[in-house]
Scaffold this active site. Structure first.
Site, PDB file in Angstrom:
ATOM      1  N   HIS A 275      49.882   2.240  56.125  1.00  0.00           N
ATOM      2  CA  HIS A 275      49.126   1.234  55.186  1.00  0.00           C
ATOM      3  C   HIS A 275      49.640  -0.037  55.903  1.00  0.00           C
ATOM      4  O   HIS A 275      50.719  -0.388  56.245  1.00  0.00           O
ATOM      5  CB  HIS A 275      49.717   1.409  54.012  1.00  0.00           C
ATOM      6  CG  HIS A 275      49.347   0.530  52.622  1.00  0.00           C
ATOM      7  ND1 HIS A 275      49.352  -0.840  52.824  1.00  0.00           N
ATOM      8  CD2 HIS A 275      48.040   0.708  51.726  1.00  0.00           C
ATOM      9  CE1 HIS A 275      48.636  -1.356  51.913  1.00  0.00           C
ATOM     10  NE2 HIS A 275      48.110  -0.461  51.212  1.00  0.00           N
ATOM     11  N   ARG A 323      43.884   0.730  55.533  1.00  0.00           N
ATOM     12  CA  ARG A 323      44.099   2.198  55.812  1.00  0.00           C
ATOM     13  C   ARG A 323      43.035   3.035  56.643  1.00  0.00           C
ATOM     14  O   ARG A 323      41.822   2.313  56.468  1.00  0.00           O
ATOM     15  CB  ARG A 323      44.579   3.108  54.613  1.00  0.00           C
ATOM     16  CG  ARG A 323      45.856   2.688  53.959  1.00  0.00           C
ATOM     17  CD  ARG A 323      45.847   3.728  52.660  1.00  0.00           C
ATOM     18  NE  ARG A 323      45.471   2.859  51.474  1.00  0.00           N
ATOM     19  CZ  ARG A 323      45.144   3.452  50.331  1.00  0.00           C
ATOM     20  NH1 ARG A 323      45.540   4.895  50.359  1.00  0.00           N
ATOM     21  NH2 ARG A 323      44.584   2.985  49.218  1.00  0.00           N
ATOM     22  N   LYS A 326      39.065   3.200  55.035  1.00  0.00           N
ATOM     23  CA  LYS A 326      38.906   2.283  53.957  1.00  0.00           C
ATOM     24  C   LYS A 326      38.059   1.237  54.551  1.00  0.00           C
ATOM     25  O   LYS A 326      37.813   1.034  55.485  1.00  0.00           O
ATOM     26  CB  LYS A 326      40.454   1.809  53.507  1.00  0.00           C
ATOM     27  CG  LYS A 326      41.281   3.086  52.861  1.00  0.00           C
ATOM     28  CD  LYS A 326      40.870   3.514  51.699  1.00  0.00           C
ATOM     29  CE  LYS A 326      41.395   2.313  50.620  1.00  0.00           C
ATOM     30  NZ  LYS A 326      41.222   2.903  49.109  1.00  0.00           N
ATOM     31  N   ASP A 329      39.053  -5.517  53.821  1.00  0.00           N
ATOM     32  CA  ASP A 329      39.552  -6.530  52.669  1.00  0.00           C
ATOM     33  C   ASP A 329      40.117  -7.693  53.127  1.00  0.00           C
ATOM     34  O   ASP A 329      41.140  -7.547  54.177  1.00  0.00           O
ATOM     35  CB  ASP A 329      40.346  -5.410  52.107  1.00  0.00           C
ATOM     36  CG  ASP A 329      41.007  -6.344  50.619  1.00  0.00           C
ATOM     37  OD1 ASP A 329      41.151  -7.536  50.627  1.00  0.00           O
ATOM     38  OD2 ASP A 329      41.586  -5.328  49.753  1.00  0.00           O
ATOM     39  N   CYS A 331      42.628  -9.705  52.060  1.00  0.00           N
ATOM     40  CA  CYS A 331      43.983  -9.876  52.238  1.00  0.00           C
ATOM     41  C   CYS A 331      44.797  -9.029  53.453  1.00  0.00           C
ATOM     42  O   CYS A 331      45.767  -9.580  53.801  1.00  0.00           O
ATOM     43  CB  CYS A 331      44.855  -9.223  50.763  1.00  0.00           C
ATOM     44  SG  CYS A 331      44.652  -7.206  50.697  1.00  0.00           S
ATOM     45  N   TYR A 332      44.129  -8.145  54.125  1.00  0.00           N
ATOM     46  CA  TYR A 332      44.596  -7.470  55.350  1.00  0.00           C
ATOM     47  C   TYR A 332      44.638  -8.342  56.501  1.00  0.00           C
ATOM     48  O   TYR A 332      45.117  -8.001  57.630  1.00  0.00           O
ATOM     49  CB  TYR A 332      43.894  -6.099  55.534  1.00  0.00           C
ATOM     50  CG  TYR A 332      44.553  -5.109  54.574  1.00  0.00           C
ATOM     51  CD1 TYR A 332      45.715  -5.023  54.221  1.00  0.00           C
ATOM     52  CD2 TYR A 332      43.606  -4.856  53.590  1.00  0.00           C
ATOM     53  CE1 TYR A 332      46.139  -4.033  53.315  1.00  0.00           C
ATOM     54  CE2 TYR A 332      43.925  -4.137  52.516  1.00  0.00           C
ATOM     55  CZ  TYR A 332      45.041  -3.503  52.392  1.00  0.00           C
ATOM     56  OH  TYR A 332      45.437  -2.799  51.299  1.00  0.00           O
ATOM     57  N   ASP A 404      38.347 -10.744  48.336  1.00  0.00           N
ATOM     58  CA  ASP A 404      38.546  -9.478  48.870  1.00  0.00           C
ATOM     59  C   ASP A 404      37.283  -9.396  49.896  1.00  0.00           C
ATOM     60  O   ASP A 404      37.441  -9.182  51.154  1.00  0.00           O
ATOM     61  CB  ASP A 404      38.538  -8.489  48.026  1.00  0.00           C
ATOM     62  CG  ASP A 404      38.625  -6.844  48.508  1.00  0.00           C
ATOM     63  OD1 ASP A 404      37.747  -6.700  49.823  1.00  0.00           O
ATOM     64  OD2 ASP A 404      38.842  -6.141  47.827  1.00  0.00           O
ATOM     65  N   ASP A 411      40.632 -14.686  43.970  1.00  0.00           N
ATOM     66  CA  ASP A 411      41.763 -14.842  43.180  1.00  0.00           C
ATOM     67  C   ASP A 411      42.950 -15.262  43.999  1.00  0.00           C
ATOM     68  O   ASP A 411      42.728 -15.603  45.220  1.00  0.00           O
ATOM     69  CB  ASP A 411      42.066 -13.272  42.715  1.00  0.00           C
ATOM     70  CG  ASP A 411      42.320 -12.298  43.886  1.00  0.00           C
ATOM     71  OD1 ASP A 411      43.362 -12.470  44.525  1.00  0.00           O
ATOM     72  OD2 ASP A 411      41.405 -11.544  44.030  1.00  0.00           O
ATOM     73  N   HIS A 414      44.449 -13.103  46.915  1.00  0.00           N
ATOM     74  CA  HIS A 414      43.400 -12.917  48.273  1.00  0.00           C
ATOM     75  C   HIS A 414      43.556 -14.484  48.959  1.00  0.00           C
ATOM     76  O   HIS A 414      43.475 -14.688  49.837  1.00  0.00           O
ATOM     77  CB  HIS A 414      42.124 -12.603  48.123  1.00  0.00           C
ATOM     78  CG  HIS A 414      42.154 -10.968  47.707  1.00  0.00           C
ATOM     79  ND1 HIS A 414      42.623 -10.403  46.525  1.00  0.00           N
ATOM     80  CD2 HIS A 414      42.134 -10.042  48.647  1.00  0.00           C
ATOM     81  CE1 HIS A 414      42.549  -8.980  46.635  1.00  0.00           C
ATOM     82  NE2 HIS A 414      42.283  -8.959  48.025  1.00  0.00           N
TER      83      HIS A 414
HETATM   84 ZN    ZN Z   1      42.769  -7.013  49.143  1.00  0.00          ZN
END
Ligand code: ZN
Length: 491
Positions: A275, A323, A326, A329, A331-332, A404, A411, A414
Site C-alpha cells: 500500500h 494499490r 485501484k 487518488d 492523496c497518493y 481525491d 476535504d 486531501h
Molecule cells: Zn485519498
C-alpha cells in the site's frame, strides 16, 4: 432620423457578431492549448484488457471524468500555454481556514480526528505560503485538552492516546512553533508511553493493546526524533531486557524489512498487501535511522520497490493509485510521490560512492546480487502528477480545496497531501551531507538541499513551499523543535 427600433436590433446583431468572434477565438485558443498537452494525457491508454469487470468499469469512469479536465475543456478553469490551470491559492486558503473554524454537525463522526484537522490545515496553509502563527494560542489550548497524564495525545479531551493523533498534535505544535507550544508536551510521560507500545519484534502498537503496524513505527520514529527523546526503554516496556540491549529503535529496520511484499511494495504489517501510504511510512522510518543511501539498500530490495512505486502512476490520469488495480487518488501524490525524494537521495548517494559499498548491490538479504543503475533525473512523471493535481484535484467551485478525484468533495486531508505531492513534484531534494550518525538523536542533523525542479510547466507563482521529505512540515520548523529539545538537559 434613424428608426429608433433599428438601433437596438442592429446593436444586438453587432453583439451576436462579437460573441461569435469571441467563441471562435476561445475554440482556437483551446485547440492551441491542446497542442501543448502531450497525447499520453489526452488519449485512452493504447493497451486495454478486453475483460470487463466492476474494477475495469470504475477505471473507465474515472478516466472519463479526468480526460476533459486534462484536455483543457474545463469551462471554469483558466489554462496556461501548457494546458495547465492555475493553482487557485486564494480559494484553497479560504477553504483551509474554514476547516479550522467551527465545523457543521455532520463532522461529529470526525471528532476523534481533530488533531489531524489541525495538522492537515496548518501544513497545507504553510505550503501555500500562509503564516499560521496566529493559531498558536488555539493549538496550544486544544493540545493541552487532548494530552493524557499517562503520555501521548488522544483525539479529544478524555480520549485514549493514539500514535496517529499524537503524531498529528506534535506536528501541529511544530508548525505554530515557539517555546510555549513545545512546552505543552510532557516528554517524560511520552517516553514512558512510547516504551509501553514498543514490541519485542521491533515494531510499535498504535495504542495500548491495539494493532501493531508500520504507521506505529513511522509515527514513533518521528515523535522520538522531533522531541529528542532518550532511546533507553522504561522498565514497563514489553521489549525491555535486563541486560539493556534493547532500546526504542531496536529492530525497527528489521520490522520494516519484513513488511516488503512479493510485489516489491510495503504492507502495513508483515504478510499483508502492499500500500502506498505504508511505503512512505517505511522509507520515512528508515531515513530517520540512517542516511537513505546506506540504510535503504541494507533493508529493502530497491529495484523492486521502485518498480512497484512507478507502477502506481497511471496514464492518461497522471496521478498515483495506492494499490495494485485501484483508482488514482490525489492523496497518493504524497504517499507515493513523497517516496521519490527519499529514493532519489538514496540513489544519488550510491552513485556518488558515498554509501561505502561496492557497486554490486545485495538485494536486501535475498542473496541475489545486481548493480543499481545510475539515478535517472527523475523516477516518475512529474508532469503527469502536476497535470493530475492542477487539472483534476482542484475544486473549481467557490468552495475551493483539493480532492481525491473529479466528482469527490474537497476535504482537509486531501488538500494537505495533494499539496505535499505537488511540492515533491515541483522540487529537487538531496541530502547535502551524509551523516555518520547511528541514532536519530545524534547531535547534528543531515541537511536536505532543496531547489525548484528546472523543467517546469506551471507558472512560477504557482510554486508551493517545500516540506521536509520525512517530517512533512517545513525543514526550519523541524529544526526549531529539535534544536529546542536537544538543548535541554534531561526531561
Ligand atoms: Zn485519498
Amino acid at each position: 432620423m434613424s428608426n429608433p427600433q433599428l438601433v437596438p436590433s442592429s446593436a444586438s446583431a453587432q453583439s451576436d457578431l462579437d460573441s461569435e468572434t469571441v467563441d471562435e477565438e476561445i475554440v482556437i485558443q483551446r485547440k492551441n492549448t491542446l497542442l501543448m498537452i502531450p497525447d499520453i494525457f489526452t488519449q485512452l491508454p493504447p493497451v486495454r484488457d478486453s475483460l470487463a469487470t466492476q474494477t475495469s468499469q470504475l477505471q473507465d469512469d474515472t478516466v472519463g471524468k479526468c480526460l476533459p479536465l486534462l484536455s483543457g475543456e474545463d469551462e471554469l478553469a483558466e489554462y496556461n500555454e501548457h494546458g495547465l490551470p492555475r493553482l487557485d491559492r486564494a480559494r484553497h486558503v479560504k477553504f483551509l481556514h474554514k476547516n479550522l473554524a467551527k465545523l457543521p454537525g455532520r463532522f461529529v463522526a470526525a471528532d476523534s480526528s481533530r488533531p489531524w484537522f489541525l495538522y492537515w490545515c496548518l501544513a497545507a496553509l504553510t505550503m501555500l505560503g500562509e503564516d499560521v502563527s496566529s493559531y498558536q494560542e488555539a493549538v496550544i489550548e486544544t493540545a493541552r485538552s487532548m494530552q493524557n497524564d499517562t503520555g501521548g495525545f488522544g483525539g479529544g479531551n478524555g480520549q485514549l492516546s493514539h500514535m496517529a493523533t499524537t503524531y498529528a498534535v506534535v506536528l501541529a505544535l511544530a508548525l505554530v512553533g515557539g517555546e510555549k507550544a513545545f512546552e505543552v508536551i510532557d516528554r517524560r510521560a511520552m517516553w514512558r508511553w512510547l516504551s509501553s507500545l514498543k514490541q519485542p519484534d521491533g515494531g510499535f502498537q498504535v495504542c495500548l493493546g491495539g494493532e501493531e503496524d508500520i504507521r506505529g513505527a513511522y509515527c514513533a520514529s518521528v515523535i522520538i526524533s522531533l522531541l529528542q527523546l532518550p532511546l533507553n526503554l522504561a522498565p514497563e516496556s514489553p521489549a525491555w531486557t535486563e541486560d539493556g540491549s534493547s532500546d526504542l529503535l531496536t529492530g525497527v529496520a528489521e520490522y520494516v524489512r519484513r513488511c516488503q511484499t512479493f510485489e516489491g511494495g510495503i504492507s502495513g504489517q508483515p504478510n499483508a498487501e502492499a500500500h502506498g501510504a505504508y511505503a512512505f511510512c517505511a522509507l520515512g522510518c528508515l531515513a530517520l535511522l540512517d542516511h537513505p543511501g546506506r540504510i535503504f539498500q541494507r533493508y529493502l530490495d530497491i529495484p523492486r520497490l521502485v518498480a512497484w512505486l512507478s507502477s502506481r502512476q497511471y496514464a492518461p490520469e497522471g496521478g498515483f493509485s495506492g494499490r495494485t488495480n485501484k483508482l488514482v487518488d490525489g492523496c497518493y501524490s504524497h504517499w507515493v510521490g513523497g517516496c521519490f525524494p527519499l529514493i532519489q537521495a538514496c540513489l544519488n548517494n550510491i552513485a556518488s560512492g558515498n554509501d561505502g559499498t561496492e557497486a554490486a548491490y545485495n538485494a536486501a538479504g535475498t542473496g541475489a546480487s545486481c548493480t543499481l543503475p545510475p539515478a535517472p533525473e527523475t523516477l516518475f512523471s512529474r508532469e503527469g502528477l502536476m497535470r493530475y493535481i492542477l487539472c483534476c484535484c482542484q475544486d473549481q467551485s467557490e468552495r475551493g480545496g483539493l480532492r481525491d478525484k473529479p466528482g469527490k468533495m474537497a476535504d482537509a486531508y486531501h488538500s494537505c497531501y495533494v499539496l505535499a505531492g505537488l511540492s515533491s513534484a515541483q522540487h529537487d531534494w538531496d541530502l547535502e551531507e551524509p551523516t555518520a550518525a547511528e541514532e536519530i538523536s545524534a547531535t547534528a542533523d543531515p541537511v536536505w538541499a532543496v531547489l525548484p525542479h528546472l523543467e517546469q510547466i506551471f507558472d512560477r507563482r504557482d510554486l508551493v513551499r517545500p516540506i521536509h521529505p520525512v517530517y512533512a512540515i517545513p525543514q526550519q520548523n523541524a529544526r526549531a523543535i529539535k534544536d529546542y529539545f536537544r538543548a535541554k538537559q534531561g526531561f
